[in-house]
Design an enzyme around this catalytic site. Sequence first.
Site: not given
Length: 239
Positions: A107, A127
């Site tokens: 990210e 995640e």
Amino acid sequence: MNTLVVEELSDRVVVTLAREKQRNAIDAEMISELHEVCALIEDKPKLLLLTGQGEHFAGGADINQLRVRTRDDALRGINRNLFDRIATLPLPTVAAIRGYALGGGAELSYACDIRIISSTAVFGNPEPGLGIMAAAGASYRLPTLIGVSVAKQVLLGGRTLDADAALRSGLAMEIVEDPLAAAHSLLDRVAKQAPLALKLTKKILDAPGSHPWADDIAQAILFETEDKQRRMTAFLEKL
């Protein structure tokens, strides 16, 4: 700084994530120090080159710290606020990536304008396997970068993108043996361009929707600058 190596040059700031033993995992201290870098660049706009120490860019967020974060921590948007800040820095940002760019590390790379990678680069957002989601910008940056279908494969299907896949999808600009050297070469070219033209172009590119009127206004501002007159005169005199 304890988690970063920061080199401020005349036209750029070079930031190296420096937790090599932890694969440059992003912890609270690194978040704080990256905010300091952002403040420096916002106060005195320069190009940003972001890379990782050793064989990896960033293997993710620090799981030991994530495990004890609470609902209130999530609502504070700790990582997301930083990555949003990096994405809105006034001048272009480039990530030079080797090895893993996973989870929060991925990210962070998505928040940069351009990614240059080595053949060892791997992007992914695992995640959900840890009971959480990629909530620091992946849901709105990755579909824009690589398309909704491939973004869903990464964020829902657990797909990782190796270097070739990252290049094909448009996530990476190029695959090179030395991403850091290639990133410096790219920024050498960018640094020769008009700073205000770069700032306005980035601002408009990142604005949502269609905005031809904004293009007109930005161009009107640029048409009146001394920099435009100087650059065009120099160009014509070379003919």
